[in-house]
Design a protein around this motif. Sequence first.
Motif, PDB file in Angstrom:
ATOM      1  N   THR A  53      -4.227 -25.247  52.516  1.00 31.63           N
ATOM      2  CA  THR A  53      -3.503 -24.124  51.609  1.00 31.63           C
ATOM      3  C   THR A  53      -3.698 -22.749  52.259  1.00 31.63           C
ATOM      4  OG1 THR A  53      -3.470 -25.741  49.825  1.00 31.63           O
ATOM      5  CG2 THR A  53      -2.926 -23.510  49.179  1.00 31.63           C
ATOM      6  N   GLU A  54      -4.722 -22.664  52.619  1.00 31.23           N
ATOM      7  CA  GLU A  54      -5.176 -20.998  53.025  1.00 31.23           C
ATOM      8  C   GLU A  54      -4.422 -20.736  54.104  1.00 31.23           C
ATOM      9  OE1 GLU A  54      -9.559 -20.238  51.425  1.00 31.23           O
ATOM     10  OE2 GLU A  54      -9.453 -21.161  53.089  1.00 31.23           O
ATOM     11  N   GLY A  91      -0.526 -20.585  43.626  1.00 35.13           N
ATOM     12  CA  GLY A  91      -0.721 -21.504  42.648  1.00 35.13           C
ATOM     13  C   GLY A  91      -1.555 -22.576  42.904  1.00 35.13           C
ATOM     14  N   LYS A  92      -1.118 -23.311  44.106  1.00 29.87           N
ATOM     15  CA  LYS A  92      -1.809 -24.621  44.440  1.00 29.87           C
ATOM     16  C   LYS A  92      -3.585 -24.113  44.920  1.00 29.87           C
ATOM     17  CE  LYS A  92      -1.574 -28.243  47.851  1.00 29.87           C
ATOM     18  NZ  LYS A  92      -0.987 -29.125  48.887  1.00 29.87           N
ATOM     19  N   LEU A  93      -3.659 -22.964  45.655  1.00 28.77           N
ATOM     20  CA  LEU A  93      -4.881 -22.627  45.922  1.00 28.77           C
ATOM     21  C   LEU A  93      -5.896 -22.312  44.716  1.00 28.77           C
ATOM     22  CD1 LEU A  93      -6.890 -22.102  48.255  1.00 28.77           C
ATOM     23  CD2 LEU A  93      -6.125 -19.843  48.358  1.00 28.77           C
ATOM     24  N   GLY A 153      -0.029 -17.966  56.852  1.00 29.12           N
ATOM     25  CA  GLY A 153       0.969 -17.871  57.642  1.00 29.12           C
ATOM     26  C   GLY A 153       2.410 -17.379  56.879  1.00 29.12           C
ATOM     27  N   THR A 154       2.228 -17.594  55.623  1.00 24.03           N
ATOM     28  CA  THR A 154       3.537 -16.902  55.102  1.00 24.03           C
ATOM     29  C   THR A 154       3.174 -15.454  54.913  1.00 24.03           C
ATOM     30  OG1 THR A 154       2.333 -17.196  53.005  1.00 24.03           O
ATOM     31  CG2 THR A 154       3.832 -18.963  53.670  1.00 24.03           C
ATOM     32  N   ARG A 162       7.386 -19.542  48.889  1.00 18.00           N
ATOM     33  CA  ARG A 162       6.399 -20.517  49.400  1.00 18.00           C
ATOM     34  C   ARG A 162       4.839 -19.524  49.260  1.00 18.00           C
ATOM     35  NH1 ARG A 162       6.819 -21.485  55.458  1.00 18.00           N
ATOM     36  NH2 ARG A 162       4.812 -22.753  54.976  1.00 18.00           N
ATOM     37  N   GLN A 163       5.064 -18.553  49.267  1.00 16.70           N
ATOM     38  CA  GLN A 163       3.506 -17.722  48.925  1.00 16.70           C
ATOM     39  C   GLN A 163       3.112 -17.953  47.568  1.00 16.70           C
ATOM     40  OE1 GLN A 163       3.182 -13.487  49.075  1.00 16.70           O
ATOM     41  NE2 GLN A 163       1.827 -13.824  50.829  1.00 16.70           N
TER      42      GLN A 163
END
Length: 447
Positions: free
Chosen positions: A373-374, A202-204, A379-380, A196-197
């Motif tokens: 996303t941040e 990658g999304k961020l 959270g992860t 997930r991280q």
Amino acid sequence: MKTLHGFAALGAGLLLGAGAALGIPMCDVAFAESHPASASPQSAEGTTIGIRYYIGDRLKLLIYERLDVPGEPGRPTDGRPHLVERAEFTGTYTVQENGAIVLPMLGDVDVDGRTPNEICKALGDVFYKTFGRSAQASVLLDEREPVYFVGQSVSSGTLKYTPGMTVLHAVANAGLSDNAKGDVYVRMELLREHERQQKARGKLRNLLARDLVLRAELSGGTDVKPDDRLTVLVGAQDANSAIESETKRRQIILESRKPVVDSYSAEVAIATQRKEILLSKLQIADDSVKNREERDSALQNLKTRGDANLFLTAQVKGDLADVRLRRAEILSDISAVELELTRAQKDLARSTAEAKLSLNQDITSIEDEIMETEAVLAGTQHLIDDLDTERFRRGTATNAPTFELVRRTKQGPLRIKADELTELHPGDLVEIIKPADRPIYSSSYEK
């Protein structure tokens, strides 16, 4: 002989129809007789590159011989191959310890670690070498061995093999002790959170790069540089790569909108040019009206004194009326062109405003996604820290069990060191070894 070929063609047609109805995947290994290895296999089953067969698998084979049946004189052939099943080869075969299956008259065919398409090609090659004729084959998985477990932390037994199974997936489904179950749970949760991280990172990365590109477009800038947030997240090289990728992506969007803007701009330019031309014509018409009015006034003075030519006076009045009519028509055309120009300017302004509004909305939406996303990333990381603490509390950070596999190969059984992500093969034996039970490795272990 002709009768035999006729029956063969009939049987081939029936087999092809039955195969189509049952949906049997066929690996096309029908090679040209002059160049046996020149054709490339094409098959619905062969496209599943990830499927491979191993020692102990039971495979169902169907082999069809290709017959060149002559067509009737005067009637064109349909161009389809005529296939006849070779029943003596059709059957279920087990992959032997040497990695091969044994077919009557064809001998050993190596299949260990091969894809269905590679097996079909090998069967076609062997068939051609043996009989000098082409063939097509189909390979179906009939049965495969499970995965076996032994160890003090697991109840010895078996587990059904599924493609892509790893040691950790398999151990998580085995009968573990409570402590071992907790350890596996922590490890699997750590793997999930790390995944997930990575996805969030990658999304961020993409969102930050897109935000920089859009903001530069809004301000009219062309040279986009990564900021500190993006550089700290992925490094300078990856940050520049992300910006370059987003710039190209944005350029494609702008290019798709360009024809509409160019169309409105062209309408404005054409209307402006027409208006300028009509204004020039209006100036000429004004000069003509003034000239006719002066001539008419002069003739009226002569008429008062009795010296005017009545025919000339009437002609000048007619010319004056014509010039005034043309001037009125030009004024009407100017009014129509001004309406067209106003409409085109409004369309262009509206298109520009909509593009700017869409750009601002995209930036706002991206900022919201960046914040979300941040938050996911934070959270992860928090959960990963907690899981690492739990691993340390359980002692798994230093006393984690290790895994070894016993795998059958062509060279015989082989003991392999493994970790949680080692991919399993059918028939593998997984041994869970506690730190105190760990043996001293010798040359027989694969490093």
